[in-house]
Write a protein that holds these residues in place. Structure first.
Motif, PDB file in Angstrom:
ATOM      1  N   LEU A 144      42.588  40.553  34.838  1.00 41.65           N
ATOM      2  CA  LEU A 144      41.399  40.025  35.512  1.00 41.65           C
ATOM      3  C   LEU A 144      41.573  38.570  35.979  1.00 41.65           C
ATOM      4  O   LEU A 144      41.192  38.217  37.082  1.00 41.65           O
ATOM      5  N   ASN A 145      42.171  37.750  35.101  1.00 39.24           N
ATOM      6  CA  ASN A 145      42.210  36.316  35.404  1.00 39.24           C
ATOM      7  C   ASN A 145      43.439  35.872  36.203  1.00 39.24           C
ATOM      8  O   ASN A 145      43.359  34.897  36.945  1.00 39.24           O
ATOM      9  N   MET A 146      44.576  36.570  36.046  1.00 36.37           N
ATOM     10  CA  MET A 146      45.787  36.129  36.747  1.00 36.37           C
ATOM     11  C   MET A 146      45.623  36.101  38.272  1.00 36.37           C
ATOM     12  O   MET A 146      46.029  35.119  38.900  1.00 36.37           O
ATOM     13  N   PRO A 147      45.026  37.154  38.884  1.00 42.21           N
ATOM     14  CA  PRO A 147      44.850  37.079  40.344  1.00 42.21           C
ATOM     15  C   PRO A 147      44.010  35.874  40.771  1.00 42.21           C
ATOM     16  O   PRO A 147      44.240  35.292  41.840  1.00 42.21           O
ATOM     17  N   GLN A 148      43.028  35.484  39.924  1.00 46.24           N
ATOM     18  CA  GLN A 148      42.200  34.317  40.270  1.00 46.24           C
ATOM     19  C   GLN A 148      43.013  33.038  40.179  1.00 46.24           C
ATOM     20  O   GLN A 148      42.831  32.120  40.980  1.00 46.24           O
ATOM     21  N   ILE A 149      43.904  32.978  39.165  1.00 43.10           N
ATOM     22  CA  ILE A 149      44.737  31.771  39.001  1.00 43.10           C
ATOM     23  C   ILE A 149      45.695  31.649  40.186  1.00 43.10           C
ATOM     24  O   ILE A 149      45.819  30.573  40.785  1.00 43.10           O
ATOM     25  N   THR A 150      46.350  32.755  40.560  1.00 40.39           N
ATOM     26  CA  THR A 150      47.289  32.677  41.700  1.00 40.39           C
ATOM     27  C   THR A 150      46.538  32.383  43.001  1.00 40.39           C
ATOM     28  O   THR A 150      47.059  31.702  43.873  1.00 40.39           O
ATOM     29  N   ASP A 151      45.284  32.852  43.087  1.00 39.46           N
ATOM     30  CA  ASP A 151      44.491  32.598  44.295  1.00 39.46           C
ATOM     31  C   ASP A 151      44.113  31.121  44.421  1.00 39.46           C
ATOM     32  O   ASP A 151      43.840  30.627  45.512  1.00 39.46           O
ATOM     33  N   SER A 152      44.103  30.418  43.272  1.00 41.85           N
ATOM     34  CA  SER A 152      43.721  28.998  43.322  1.00 41.85           C
ATOM     35  C   SER A 152      44.873  28.114  43.823  1.00 41.85           C
ATOM     36  O   SER A 152      44.682  26.925  44.040  1.00 41.85           O
ATOM     37  N   PHE A 153      46.078  28.679  43.989  1.00 41.52           N
ATOM     38  CA  PHE A 153      47.181  27.899  44.567  1.00 41.52           C
ATOM     39  C   PHE A 153      47.035  27.939  46.089  1.00 41.52           C
ATOM     40  O   PHE A 153      47.635  28.743  46.771  1.00 41.52           O
TER      41      PHE A 153
ATOM     42  N   GLY B  39      26.330  38.251  55.824  1.00 41.65           N
ATOM     43  CA  GLY B  39      27.342  37.351  55.292  1.00 41.65           C
ATOM     44  C   GLY B  39      28.644  38.105  55.067  1.00 41.65           C
ATOM     45  O   GLY B  39      28.677  39.339  55.126  1.00 41.65           O
ATOM     46  N   TYR B  40      29.715  37.356  54.770  1.00 49.17           N
ATOM     47  CA  TYR B  40      31.023  38.026  54.590  1.00 49.17           C
ATOM     48  C   TYR B  40      31.047  38.909  53.340  1.00 49.17           C
ATOM     49  O   TYR B  40      31.766  39.905  53.286  1.00 49.17           O
ATOM     50  N   GLU B  41      30.187  38.558  52.343  1.00 45.39           N
ATOM     51  CA  GLU B  41      30.157  39.371  51.115  1.00 45.39           C
ATOM     52  C   GLU B  41      29.613  40.757  51.421  1.00 45.39           C
ATOM     53  O   GLU B  41      30.209  41.770  51.043  1.00 45.39           O
ATOM     54  N   ALA B  42      28.475  40.789  52.144  1.00 45.11           N
ATOM     55  CA  ALA B  42      27.839  42.067  52.482  1.00 45.11           C
ATOM     56  C   ALA B  42      28.685  42.861  53.468  1.00 45.11           C
ATOM     57  O   ALA B  42      28.749  44.090  53.400  1.00 45.11           O
ATOM     58  N   THR B 217      36.973  35.936  46.475  1.00 41.11           N
ATOM     59  CA  THR B 217      37.977  35.195  47.252  1.00 41.11           C
ATOM     60  C   THR B 217      39.397  35.606  46.866  1.00 41.11           C
ATOM     61  O   THR B 217      40.305  35.533  47.688  1.00 41.11           O
ATOM     62  N   SER B 218      39.571  36.046  45.610  1.00 46.44           N
ATOM     63  CA  SER B 218      40.916  36.473  45.190  1.00 46.44           C
ATOM     64  C   SER B 218      41.231  37.881  45.692  1.00 46.44           C
ATOM     65  O   SER B 218      42.344  38.366  45.517  1.00 46.44           O
ATOM     66  N   GLY B 219      40.233  38.555  46.264  1.00 41.18           N
ATOM     67  CA  GLY B 219      40.460  39.885  46.843  1.00 41.18           C
ATOM     68  C   GLY B 219      40.335  41.020  45.843  1.00 41.18           C
ATOM     69  O   GLY B 219      40.501  42.187  46.198  1.00 41.18           O
TER      70      GLY B 219
END
Lengths: 269, 297
Positions: A144-153, B39-42, B217-219
């Motif tokens: 769950l958290n790793m994709p968020q961490i890589t997305d923050s780069f 919005g982009y979310e919807a 945002t992380s997809g």
């Protein structure tokens, strides 16, 4: 006695109107009336704390707990434990019987908690539950958290398809990077935060042009990370207000359109 | 003048509540056309449902009940409307004992409008994710769907006897997972999206949305409806208010379609009142402070 006249008159009026409506339009009216009276009872708290509100609160808690118990038995235990175990007995499937009986045994171990001599039994199931929970929590860090961490780069300069700088995207990323670093810095407790940041802020404030001196407090806040935290809390609060309002709006609409309007216009619901 | 302004600082809150009630009831009397931009979310939420193939099966985890009806009912209604209009089959599960009754009330009504049949086009699997053990139950459901969801709850038909659900063995066999809930069940991302690659979208209460934006945002999260606002945007994209007038089978009442659009109109009036209230409170506060300073000097 005179204090009781108004509430008694109100209750009598409600009963008479409700009775007439039920008589004219059938027992489905009762559902709406119970919902309306319960809603009004809860909203009466806005005026002041009172016994009607307390009663409604207790009724709501009682009914929801009762409903939850019934749903747990009928939807969960019956379909996932009782029926498969009975099927197992019918078809001589010893795997299903063993699973059903061991689930019952382990489930009963929880109740060992109520007696000092059998408390150790409950610790066995607690151990299994906590162990499973800890295992899942470790997995969560990666899945769950790793994709968020890589997305923050994020890259501070983003180029578009033709190789030019995409300024809106770049500025967005830069703000993100600054906010991330300053907020992380705020929660770095290994050295004194005020001293650490204070030195940097002092240097910046010394170099500030005269017209920005008046904003030194805001600039300090920006650099301590507190500004970004407050910004996030503001968003949380705004969203909280939105949720509470939506819930309130739905109830007010129900009272006006679902309950009062058909009474005033003498129409069926 | 200053004394009159200072009085604003001590208005009885009950008058403010009464004004709030009047503000939220105003759109009932006046139909205010408020445009709703998506919005982009919807848009992500809408596109994810559009991408489901015709023969794809969707799993809906619906958890809303009376407590968040204002926020989530509109989202759920529009979602079911979208799925039925595309003839996509779906199964509903819940982790809230009261969730079954609420999701059934909307789905039954929509099924009548679209002439859909229970068991053939959709099923209710009920409360099979116990609230106290959500991670374990979601993992079990994602890993062994047939083992965890053994029966549908209305006629108690075994899942293996429902032709379109017979071959669903794990979360990978679903084309999409939709979570309509107060606080999203992130475990779906952990056990379904990360393991089987099944896309996941969520309709959440506004209060819980701030937590979900990093996932968007992380997809990991393909789309999100944020409270009644998200519901209204989705309804606008589905053309529900216009559809409402065209279809004679759909009654135009407060309880009907485009529910979130109606809620968001009231909410806009309430927001104006809240901003006004903040201004009045601040004016009253500073007037009282100035009055006190003047009286002391």
């Amino acid at each position: 006695m005179s204090r009781l006249i108004l509430p008694i008159a109100a209750i009598l009026t409600i009963l008479i109107v409700a009775g007439l409506r039920v008589h004219t339009y059938g027992y489905d009216e009762i559902r709406v009336w119970v919902a309306a009276i319960s809603t009004l009872s809860v909203l009466s708290f806005l005026y002041k704390e009172n016994k009607v509100y307390r009663f409604a609160e207790h009724v709501m808690l009682g009914t929801s707990i009762g409903y939850n118990v019934a749903a747990s038995i009928m939807d969960l235990l019956r379909s996932q434990w009782w029926n498969p175990m009975l099927d197992g007995f019918d078809k001589h499937n010893f795997g299903a019987i063993f699973f059903g009986l061991s689930a019952l045994l382990f489930g009963l171990f929880w109740y060992g908690l109520f007696h000092p001599k059998t408390e150790w039994l409950s610790r066995m199931v607690m151990g299994v539950v906590f162990g499973a929970g800890a295992g899942l929590a470790i997995k969560q860090q990666f899945a769950l958290n790793m994709p968020q961490i890589t997305d923050s780069f994020k890259a501070p300069i983003v180029l578009n398809e033709v190789g030019r700088v995409n300024w809106p995207h770049s500025v967005n990323n830069m703000i993100f990077i600054v906010a991330l670093l300053l907020t992380v810095n705020f929660f770095f407790f290994s050295s004194n935060h005020s001293e650490r940041v204070g030195r940097v802020v002092e240097r910046i404030q010394d170099r500030l042009p005269l017209f920005l001196k008046g904003f030194s407090g805001l600039i300090t806040m920006l650099f301590t990370g507190r500004f970004w935290l407050m910004l996030a809390f503001g968003v949380f609060f705004g969203n909280t207000v939105m949720t509470r309002l939506s819930v309130f709006i739905e109830r007010i609409w129900f009272l006006i359109q679902g309950w009062l309007q058909p009474i005033i216009t003498n129409a069926p619901r | 003048m200053l004394r009159a302004l200072a009085r604003l600082d001590s208005i009885d809150p009950r008058w403010l509540y009464l004004a709030l009630i009047a503000a939220v009831a105003l759109p009932l009397a006046i139909d205010v056309p408020l445009p709703s931009r998506m919005g982009y979310e919807a848009r992500g939420y809408y596109d994810a449902i559009e991408r489901v193939p015709k023969n794809g099966i969707v799993l809906i985890h619906s958890d809303w009940d009376a407590g968040v009806l204002g926020e989530l009912k509109g989202q759920f209604t529009a979602t079911i409307d979208h799925l039925f209009s595309r003839s996509i089959k779906f199964a509903i599960v819940t982790s809230n004992p009261q969730g079954t009754a609420f999701s059934d009330s909307v789905t039954n009504r929509m099924a009548k409008i679209y002439h859909k049949q229970y068991g053939k086009d959709w099923v209710q699997l009920g409360y099979i994710i116990p609230g106290s053990n959500v991670p374990q139950a979601v993992q079990a459901l994602a890993k062994d769907f047939q083992g965890q969801a053994q029966y549908e709850i209305r006629y108690h038909t075994p899942i293996r006897d429902i032709p379109w659900l017979r071959n669903v063995s794990n979360a990978g066999d679903f084309a999409l997972i939709i979570n309509i809930i107060y606080q999203p069940t992130k475990e779906w991302l952990q056990f379904a999206t990360a393991v089987y690659g099944t896309p996941y979208i969520a309709g959440v209460a506004s209060i819980a949305s701030s937590d979900m934006y990093p996932l968007l945002t992380s997809g990991q999260l393909k789309g999100m409806l944020v409270g009644a606002r998200g519901g209204a945007e989705y309804e606008a994209r589905r053309g529900l208010p216009a559809f409402d007038k065209e279809q004679h089978t759909r009654q135009k009442t407060w309880d009907d379609l485009a529910f979130a659009t109606k809620v968001i109109k009231s909410q806009s009036f309430a927001h104006i009142w809240l901003i006004l209230g903040a201004v009045i409170g601040n004016v009253g506060f500073y007037a009282r402070r100035r009055l006190q300073t003047r009286e002391q000097s």
